[in-house]
Design a protein around this motif. Structure first.
Motif, mmCIF file in Angstrom:
data_model
loop_
_atom_site.group_PDB
_atom_site.id
_atom_site.type_symbol
_atom_site.label_atom_id
_atom_site.label_comp_id
_atom_site.label_asym_id
_atom_site.label_seq_id
_atom_site.Cartn_x
_atom_site.Cartn_y
_atom_site.Cartn_z
ATOM 1 N N ASP A 16 0.860 -1.184 0.000
ATOM 2 C CA ASP A 16 0.000 0.000 0.000
ATOM 3 C C ASP A 16 0.905 1.246 0.000
ATOM 4 O O ASP A 16 1.638 1.481 0.968
ATOM 5 N N ILE A 19 0.630 3.744 2.999
ATOM 6 C CA ILE A 19 1.240 3.263 4.245
ATOM 7 C C ILE A 19 2.757 3.268 4.106
ATOM 8 O O ILE A 19 3.492 3.585 5.044
ATOM 9 N N ILE A 89 -2.030 -6.304 9.001
ATOM 10 C CA ILE A 89 -3.389 -6.299 9.536
ATOM 11 C C ILE A 89 -3.728 -7.662 10.143
ATOM 12 O O ILE A 89 -4.747 -7.808 10.791
ATOM 13 N N LEU A 90 -2.878 -8.643 9.910
ATOM 14 C CA LEU A 90 -3.167 -9.983 10.437
ATOM 15 C C LEU A 90 -2.981 -9.977 11.944
ATOM 16 O O LEU A 90 -1.887 -9.711 12.425
ATOM 17 N N ASP A 91 -4.066 -10.288 12.658
ATOM 18 C CA ASP A 91 -3.946 -10.191 14.111
ATOM 19 C C ASP A 91 -3.636 -11.528 14.760
ATOM 20 O O ASP A 91 -3.726 -11.681 15.950
ATOM 21 N N LEU A 106 0.565 -4.423 14.837
ATOM 22 C CA LEU A 106 -0.725 -4.607 14.176
ATOM 23 C C LEU A 106 -1.186 -3.274 13.588
ATOM 24 O O LEU A 106 -1.118 -2.243 14.241
ATOM 25 N N LYS A 107 -1.660 -3.328 12.344
ATOM 26 C CA LYS A 107 -2.259 -2.143 11.729
ATOM 27 C C LYS A 107 -3.704 -2.039 12.161
ATOM 28 O O LYS A 107 -4.365 -3.075 12.228
ATOM 29 N N PRO A 108 -4.244 -0.865 12.385
ATOM 30 C CA PRO A 108 -3.559 0.426 12.391
ATOM 31 C C PRO A 108 -2.714 0.578 13.649
ATOM 32 O O PRO A 108 -3.117 0.151 14.708
ATOM 33 N N PHE A 109 -1.545 1.202 13.455
ATOM 34 C CA PHE A 109 -0.615 1.339 14.574
ATOM 35 C C PHE A 109 -0.578 2.794 15.023
ATOM 36 O O PHE A 109 -1.062 3.691 14.337
ATOM 37 N N ARG A 110 -0.012 2.997 16.174
ATOM 38 C CA ARG A 110 0.332 4.354 16.604
ATOM 39 C C ARG A 110 1.742 4.608 16.090
ATOM 40 O O ARG A 110 2.595 3.723 16.194
ATOM 41 N N THR A 111 1.999 5.799 15.567
ATOM 42 C CA THR A 111 3.328 6.049 15.013
ATOM 43 C C THR A 111 4.405 5.853 16.085
ATOM 44 O O THR A 111 5.510 5.404 15.779
#
Lengths: 147, 324
Positions: A16, A19, A89-91, A106-111
């Motif tokens: 992506d 991203i 995104i795979l949890d 894991l996406k979405p992440f915190r920067t």
């Protein structure tokens, strides 16, 4: 960290482009040089070319997936010890068999999560012992994806 | 019909067959179900001059009736099993759909949240107060969307059964105490007081600690959200017969009677939550109920408008073989 002198290369594997842009900016902010791959195949060639100190690896990729990239890297002596952090995104990182990784975001992440983990992995540069990857010929390649 | 092998109504080939089998008499009885004749019983008697006794006819009729019933039942059962399978497939397809949609939503959300976060951090230049405030709205709503996606994923996992893990005996008392200690350490903005009344030596329950913690976490965060400033939230854990009872009570505005039964349905938001703009996905209690029921437990709510709300979870205690 002196960005100009100690620029180390981070290999970013992510299909992506938005991203990818986000992660590139984070790494550049930390003073690293970034090379980007949108496919697994490109990632392997770029790794050989640029000798990264860290690989940020997405799992769901067109063509060979991130786990396969990881296996191929680990099968190569040169890359057996590079820290790899998965950003996906795979949890369920436990699903399927694959060599261990040094970080999982894991996406979405915190920067901040990305900065902290990448910073730590680059600083220590040591990976936990890894299982040898499976030989390439055991793995099927069904199709080559588009970018 | 006697001496059938000589009967001229039969084709020569049939006559030959009946002769070779030494069949003297034939008795045909149709098997009639609701939709008409579905089979026939054929009785073949040996001996050239055999005559059927008088009870043969009513007996085969009764037999045919029983057979009709049995065949009808078998057919219905088959249809039912097929329908159940179809419903199961449909349910699986729905769960798969929810799961893949939720996964796909995470990708665009990653960019939305990431770039907004960078803008707010001033990575693309200083922001004025209004710009900060507007981006704050975007960020808050991205977080809301993410919470919804996570809840949907959890729910689809619970429903598809993939959330189930091998149950092990868990000490609900310890889970509750651990979680309370964690939450007391991070006091809420409204200054809500958390009180634990946990019986010592509670028997273990059979289940997944992570899921039970989620139940408690959801109930506690609801109780805090709906508490007045400085209110008290009480968590009780006790034993009642062969059940462990977990209660979470708040001193909030309560839930009107007509809303209580809808609390556990998807996307239901209470009028109070809407009026006071209390954030939530409308899936929390659905998840709680699914987990409790997966653990063979029950959940009830007791509430009087203006007088607080109590959620009660009852879980069967684990029967553990006595140690030798």
């Amino acid at each position: 960290m002196n960005a100009m002198e100690t620029q180390s290369t981070v290999l970013l594997v992510e299909d992506d482009s938005d991203i990818r842009g986000l992660l590139r900016r984070r790494m550049e902010r930390l003073g690293h040089r970034v090379v980007e791959a949108a496919t697994g195949e490109a990632a392997i060639s770029l790794a050989r070319l640029h000798h990264p100190v860290l690989v940020m690896l997405d799992i769901l990729l067109p063509g060979i997936d991130g786990w396969e990239v990881l296996r191929r890297l680990r099968a190569d002596d040169e890359f057996a010890d590079i820290p790899v952090m998965v950003v996906s995104i795979l949890d369920d990182p436990e699903s399927g068999e694959h060599p261990p990784v040094q970080g999982y975001v894991l996406k979405p992440f915190r920067t901040a999560e990305i900065d902290e983990l990448a910073g730590r992995l680059i600083a220590t540069g040591v990976v936990a012992p890894v299982d040898a990857g499976r030989p390439d010929d055991e793995v099927e390649h069904t199709h080559r994806g588009h970018q | 019909m006697a001496n059938v092998a000589e009967h001229s109504e039969f084709l020569p080939a049939w006559r030959e067959l009946l002769q070779s089998l030494n069949v003297g008499a034939l008795l045909f009885t149709p098997v009639v179900a609701r939709e008409g004749s579905i089979a026939a019983i054929a009785l073949l008697a040996h001996g050239r001059n055999y005559e059927w006794p008088p009870e043969a006819r009513p007996l085969t009729v009764a037999m045919a009736a029983d057979l009709a019933t049995a065949l009808t039942h078998a057919r219905l059962y088959e249809q039912e099993a097929e329908m159940v399978q179809q419903l199961r497939n449909l349910d699986q397809a729905k769960s798969d759909f929810v799961s893949s949609v939720s996964h796909e939503l995470r990708t665009p959300l990653t960019s939305i949240r990431g770039y907004v976060e960078m803008l707010i951090d001033g990575d693309a230049g200083e922001l004025d107060a209004e710009q900060q405030q507007m981006l704050g709205v975007v960020e808050r709503n991205a977080d809301r969307l993410l919470a919804l996606i996570e809840d949907l994923l959890t729910l689809s996992r619970i429903e598809s059964g993939s959330f189930r893990v091998a149950p092990a005996p868990d000490r609900l008392g310890e889970i509750t105490e651990g979680l309370l200690a964690e939450m007391v350490a991070q006091p809420s903005a409204q200054g809500v007081q958390l009180v634990g009344e946990i019986e010592s030596d509670l028997p273990p329950v059979l289940g997944d600690a992570g899921q039970l913690e989620r139940v408690l976490m959801n109930l506690l965060s609801n109780a805090i959200k709906f508490s007045p400033d400085g209110g008290r939230v009480v968590v009780r854990a006790s034993v009642d017969g062969d059940e462990v009872v977990l209660e979470v009570s708040d001193e909030g505005m309560g839930i009107p009677m007509d809303e209580q039964e809808k609390l556990f349905s998807r996307f239901f938001r209470s009028s109070a939550a809407q009026e006071r703009a209390i954030q939530g996905t409308g899936l929390g209690l659905v998840i709680v109920k699914s987990i409790v029921e997966n653990h063979h437990g029950r959940i009830d709510v007791r509430s009087l408008p203006g007088d607080g709300t109590t959620f009660t979870v009852r879980l069967p205690t684990a029967r553990i073989p006595a140690e030798v």
